[in-house]
Scaffold this active site. Structure first.
Site, PDB file in Angstrom:
ATOM      1  N   TYR A 123       0.819  -1.218   0.000  1.00 18.65           N
ATOM      2  CA  TYR A 123       0.000   0.000   0.000  1.00 18.65           C
ATOM      3  C   TYR A 123       0.851   1.265   0.000  1.00 18.65           C
ATOM      4  O   TYR A 123       0.585   2.206   0.740  1.00 18.65           O
ATOM      5  CB  TYR A 123      -0.974  -0.012   1.189  1.00 18.65           C
ATOM      6  N   HIS A 124       1.881   1.276  -0.869  1.00 20.35           N
ATOM      7  CA  HIS A 124       2.735   2.445  -1.040  1.00 20.35           C
ATOM      8  C   HIS A 124       2.732   2.929  -2.491  1.00 20.35           C
ATOM      9  O   HIS A 124       3.784   3.233  -3.049  1.00 20.35           O
ATOM     10  CB  HIS A 124       4.180   2.116  -0.624  1.00 20.35           C
ATOM     11  N   PRO A 125       1.577   3.024  -3.144  1.00 23.09           N
ATOM     12  CA  PRO A 125       1.576   3.432  -4.550  1.00 23.09           C
ATOM     13  C   PRO A 125       1.959   4.905  -4.719  1.00 23.09           C
ATOM     14  O   PRO A 125       1.524   5.768  -3.955  1.00 23.09           O
ATOM     15  CB  PRO A 125       0.125   3.191  -4.983  1.00 23.09           C
TER      16      PRO A 125
END
Length: 288
Positions: A222-224
Site C-alpha cells: 500500500y505504497h503506490p
C-alpha cells in the site's frame, strides 16, 4: 485554485474523468480531452511483500494463542480498558533493513516481522499454534505499472496494473530477501526456537521456486506513488511541475503521493506529509 489530493490511485482517475490525460485513451471512452498529458496514470510504483513463516516451539513467544476464544475476549477487554495488548499492536511489530549484496551504499530490502503466523493471511486468521513471520520487500523496485479509468462513470473503479516483479532486478532482490530471512532464522540464537518452516517450506529451495512462491502469495504494501509524477518534461511522462501545478492547466495542483518522481526506500506516510507541508508553503507564497 483547485487542490487535488485523492492519492496515487484516484488522482489520475479524477484527472482522466476531467479530460486531462492521454487523448487517445480518453476519446475511446467518449471523454473530451482538454489537455493531452501522456503521463497521467503511468509510472505506478509500489512496494511488494511476500511472507515466510515458521512454527515456534514456545507458545509464549507468539501472539497466535491470544487471537481466539477466551484469550481474545481478554485482549478485547484489555484494549478497551487500558488501550494495551495485542489489539494495540501494529501489523509488523519489528522492522529491519538489509542489503541484498555487499558493497551497496544503502539497504534495499525492508523486513516487516511479526511474532505471529496466519492460517489465512487475507482474512488475518492466525494459526492455532505459535508462529513467526518475516515479510521482505524490495525498497527500490524498477517495475512500473499504471492506473487508468475504464469508463466515463466516476463510480466505476479504475484499472490498476501494478506489474509487480516485472523486472529481473526486482525478482532477484526479492528472492534474496527470502533467503536472508532464512539465514537469520537459521542462526544459533533463532534455530533453537523453531520447530519447522511453514511456508514456503524447505521443499522450495531454488531461486525459481522461491520466486514462484513470491508471485503466488505476495501482495501490495500500500505504497503506490508516481502516477502524476513531478518533473520538468511533460513529453517524458511528467504531469506536474516543481510547484505541483498540472501542465497545461491553470489553477490546478496535485498534492499527494502520486507526484513523487520515484518510490522512496521505505514507508511513504512521512514523505506524503512532507509533500503536503511543502505544498501549503508554496500555495501561500504563490497567492501573494
Amino acid at each position: 485554485e483547485v487542490i487535488l489530493s485523492a492519492g496515487a490511485i484516484q488522482s489520475p482517475q479524477i484527472l482522466e474523468l476531467s479530460g486531462i490525460g492521454q487523448s487517445g485513451r480518453l476519446s475511446q471512452l467518449g471523454i473530451e480531452c482538454i489537455v493531452n498529458i501522456k503521463g497521467v496514470g503511468e509510472n505506478l510504483a509500489d512496494h511488494y511483500i511476500s511472507r515466510i513463516s515458521w512454527k515456534l516451539k514456545n507458545k509464549e513467544l507468539s501472539i497466535n494463542r491470544m487471537s481466539r476464544g477466551v484469550n481474545l475476549a481478554k485482549e478485547v477487554l484489555r484494549y478497551v480498558a487500558l488501550g494495551k495488548g495485542v489489539l494495540s499492536m501494529p501489523a509488523g511489530m519489528l522492522g529491519g533493513f538489509v542489503k541484498s549484496y555487499e558493497g551497496m551504499e544503502t539497504p534495499d530490502i525492508q523486513y516487516h516481522i511479526a511474532n505471529a503466523s496466519f492460517a489465512n493471511p487475507e482474512k488475518r486468521e492466525f494459526d492455532d499454534f505459535p508462529g513467526l513471520t518475516i515479510g521482505p520487500c524490495q525498497l527500490r523496485p524498477e517495475s512500473r505499472g499504471s492506473v487508468h479509468i475504464r469508463s466515463s462513470d466516476s463510480a466505476s473503479p479504475p484499472s490498476i496494473r501494478p506489474n509487480f516483479l516485472g523486472e529481473d532486478l526486482d525478482c532477484n532482490v526479492h528472492v534474496k530477501g527470502l533467503k536472508i530471512a532464512r539465514k537469520i532464522m537459521n542462526t544459533d540464537l533463532m534455530r533453537e526456537l523453531v520447530e519447522c518452516e511453514l511456508v514456503p517450506g524447505i521443499c522450495k529451495l531454488t531461486d525459481h521456486e522461491l520466486l514462484m512462491y513470491a508471485r503466488d502469495t505476495g501482495a501490495t504494501l500500500y505504497h503506490p506513488v508516481s502516477t502524476c509524477r513531478m518533473g520538468p518534461e511533460v513529453n517524458n511522462g511528467d504531469v506536474v511541475n516543481a510547484r505541483l501545478k498540472v501542465y497545461g492547466v491553470s489553477g490546478l495542483r496535485v498534492v499527494d503521493a502520486s507526484i513523487m518522481p520515484t518510490l522512496i526506500s521505505g514507508n511513504t506516510n512521512a514523505t506524503t506529509i512532507m509533500i503536503a507541508e511543502k505544498a501549503s508553503e508554496m500555495i501561500i507564497v504563490d497567492a501573494k
